[in-house]
Structure formats: C-alpha cells, structure tokens
Design an enzyme around this catalytic site. Structure first.
Site, PDB file in Angstrom:
ATOM      1  N   ARG A  62      11.589 -15.964  44.090  1.00 51.06           N
ATOM      2  CA  ARG A  62      10.482 -16.115  45.037  1.00 51.06           C
ATOM      3  C   ARG A  62      10.448 -14.904  45.968  1.00 51.06           C
ATOM      4  O   ARG A  62      11.305 -14.035  45.894  1.00 51.06           O
ATOM      5  CB  ARG A  62      10.549 -17.443  45.799  1.00 51.06           C
ATOM      6  N   GLY A  63       9.425 -14.886  46.854  1.00 53.22           N
ATOM      7  CA  GLY A  63       9.226 -13.722  47.716  1.00 53.22           C
ATOM      8  C   GLY A  63       8.228 -12.804  47.029  1.00 53.22           C
ATOM      9  O   GLY A  63       8.382 -12.492  45.837  1.00 53.22           O
ATOM     10  N   ASP A 253       2.456 -12.237  52.100  1.00 53.18           N
ATOM     11  CA  ASP A 253       2.217 -12.459  50.665  1.00 53.18           C
ATOM     12  C   ASP A 253       0.918 -11.823  50.198  1.00 53.18           C
ATOM     13  O   ASP A 253       0.781 -11.445  49.029  1.00 53.18           O
ATOM     14  CB  ASP A 253       2.218 -13.951  50.347  1.00 53.18           C
TER      15      ASP A 253
END
Ligand code: MRU
Length: 361
Positions: A62-63, A253
């Site tokens: 993730r990230g 994001d």
C-alpha cells in the site's frame, strides 16, 4: 520457509535493517506483507498476478508510490508466461493485465501513472518481437522503481529546508520507506532532517481504521531512532495545542490541478486544525501523484472500504451486527488549507494552479 496460499506464493520472515517493501527478483515479485507489521517482518514471493492483486486489495502492499511500483511489476507477472506466444496473444494478455490492475484501488494516481508508462513502452515498440518487448517492459518497471527512489531523495532534501531545529511535527498514515521505493515522502522529509543532525520530535496519528500510523509509521520511525510518540487520531487537536506542534506533514494519493489533495481519511481534519492553530500544513508527494486532468479535488474518485474494517477491525467485533458503516479510505484537503506542496521538483506555493503547471511542463 513456509509455502503460502497461491501456487507460486512462498513466504518467509527475516530481520534486516533495510526496508525493501517490494522488488523484482528472479522473474517474480517479492514483497513485505505490511498487514503483519509490526509483529512480524514477513516477505512473500510470487510469480502469480492474482496473488499481487490480492496483496494490493488487502493492503499488504500500500501507499501511493509503492502501488505504482507494484502495478509496473504486476504487468510483468501478467505477461511473463506468454513470452513465447504470438505477439497478438502477448498484447491481449498485456491489456487484460493493465485493466485488472487498474481495478484494484482507484485513488492513488501513481498506480495509473505507472500503468501508462508500461503502455507507452508497448505503443513505442509494437514492432519488436515478444521477448525483446518483454525485456523493455522489465527495464521500464525497474526504472519506475529507481526513479521513485530518487524522487523520495529529492522530496527529502527540499522538504528538510522547511524543518527548523527542534521541530515538533505531526504526521498521518504512513509515508515512509514502506509506502515508496525510497526513503518516503512526508517521512522522507523527517528522516532527512534527522540525518542532517536536527533534533526532531514526531507525533504519529494511529490512523483509523487500519492503523497505518500505529503499525507502520511508529515502527519505521522508532527503528530509525527518531523520537516518535503515538497518538489516537482524536488526540491531534489537543496535541497541537499543548505540545507546540510546529507543522503538519502528510503524503498524498492524488493531487488535482488546483492543488486539492486526496490523502488518507483524517488528513482534511488535520488541515483544518492547522489553520485554526496557525501552523503550516504541508503535503509531500512526487509529481507522479499529480493529476492535471482533474481540475479540482471534487473529481477524485475516493475508494470506499468494507464495513468490517471499522466494525470488526482486527478480528474483534466492536459495533452492533449489521450496523451501517461509511468508510472512505481517503478525503480531499482543499488547496486553500495547504501551505505548500513539497515535490521532487521543488516546493510549490499557492497559487497552486500556476505552480503545478510550471513543474508539469
Ligand atoms: O490506504 P493506504 O495505506 O494505501 O493509504 C496510504 C496513504 O494515504 C498515504 O498517506 C499516501 O499514499 C502517501 S504514501 C507516500
């Protein structure tokens, strides 16, 4: 070494200082299962696209920047068994793989940016034989990874200039080495300032509901020898007021053309708090997170997560059965609340529409 669920998936645990959350190894993807942190440093290796998709959906990987790197390697997994197939079969598999990866998580721009880079390789080299094209795709995926590492270093250097000696910093979610191909974005700024010899104190929001702050950021910063204190998300206002927080830094994001920035749910709260307490609110992200096709943050697609992550987090029910839950994974901070965007191309100040245009050119 244990054999995991997927046919090609094998997992093993190890204890090393350097965090390498993902790598392309012997024609497979090796990744750190972030859902097992901080209790266990557990690496998995797979040659199977379905395993990688599952790892992305379950936030083992993730990230935003790491999702970009994972998408590039995911493309390789999707086509690697078709290197001896006719070109049209290979290209069909390539397109199907890109479409599958694009359906995993909608908000992080980096994932789509990396897929576009892989598609561009195919567009520019469509006359190549399949093995040559596959080799070029491998080189591109490795370049996506290496460039992200360099972007993190640049963000760290630019951002560290904003951090005074003895700074007290509040951060949210996880933006470190675990979330990127390098030292991180917001956390990269913190570790760079620390490496420059500045004394830094960090308050890390636990980041409900999946606790990326508690499980990942606290783990990473503690490991790096940085003075970090964990707080619940609802402690942020009181911490800013009583602990003399100098600034708030988070990642992003997806950033729209006007600077509106999507990041982990709870980031918007912090930007409002920063304004109320007259402290700077910084967003750190590589330019691969900027999406100039979107005029404002209203156009950003916000992923919604399942109710069990809130009502039954970590295996224990904490709310009535069948309760309605609203669980957006991200929120959008309006650009008016952002003091500066720290990118790998430099520090962007308002008006963001103009400053973003100038770096994207
Ligand atoms: O749901 P996640 O854990 O993928 O969300 C991650 C974040 O919101 C990060 O802050 C963002 O991706 C920046 S990572 C450098």
């Amino acid at each position: 070494m244990q054999v995991g669920s997927g046919a090609d998936l094998c997992c093993f645990s190890e204890n090393k200082m350097m965090i390498q959350p993902i790598e392309w190894k012997n024609g497979e993807v090796r990744f750190l299962d972030q859902k097992k942190l901080p209790e266990e440093e557990h690496y998995c290796q797979t040659g199977n696209l379905a395993d990688l998709e599952e790892a992305i959906l379950k936030l083992k990987i993730r990230g935003a920047p790491l999702l970009g790197i994972a998408a590039a390697y995911g493309v390789l997994l999707g086509v690697r068994d078709f290197q001896t197939a006719p070109s049209e079969v290979f290209l069909k598999k390539f397109n199907e793989t890109c479409a599958r990866l694009a359906r995993t998580r909608p908000t992080a721009k980096n994932l789509f940016w990396a897929l576009e880079r892989m598609k561009e390789v195919v567009r520019l080299n469509s006359k190549d034989d399949v093995p040559t094209l596959f080799e070029k795709l491998v080189r591109e995926a490795l370049a996506v990874h290496e460039e992200d590492r360099q972007m993190c270093d640049a963000i760290g250097k630019f951002g560290a200039e904003l951090i005074p000696e003895s700074a007290v910093i509040l951060t949210h979610c996880n933006t470190g080495a675990l979330a990127t191909g390098g030292i991180g974005t917001a956390q990269g700024i913190i570790t760079t300032a620390h490496a420059q010899g500045k004394t830094i104190s960090v308050f890390a929001d636990e980041t409900r509901p999946l606790l990326q702050g508690a499980r990942l950021t606290a783990w990473e910063l503690q490991r790096a020898g940085i003075n970090v204190t964990l707080i619940t998300d609802s402690t942020a206002a009181w911490t800013i007021r009583t602990k003399k927080v100098h600034c708030i830094i988070t990642g992003a994001d997806r950033i729209a053309a006007n600077g509106d920035s999507a990041n982990k749910i709870g980031t918007y709260n912090l930007a409002v708090l920063a304004k109320e307490h007259s402290i700077p609110f910084y967003i750190a992200a590589p330019v691969s997170t900027i999406d100039t096709t979107l005029t404002t943050g209203e156009e950003i697609v916000i992923e919604e997560r399942g109710s069990e992550e809130v009502a039954e987090g970590f295996g224990r029910r904490t709310a009535p059965k069948d309760i309605k839950v609203f669980s957006p994974a991200f929120d959008v901070t309006p650009h008016e609340l952002i003091t500066a965007l720290v990118t790998d191309k430099g520090i962007l100040r308002p008006p963001f529409f103009q400053s973003i245009q100038s770096v994207m050119r």
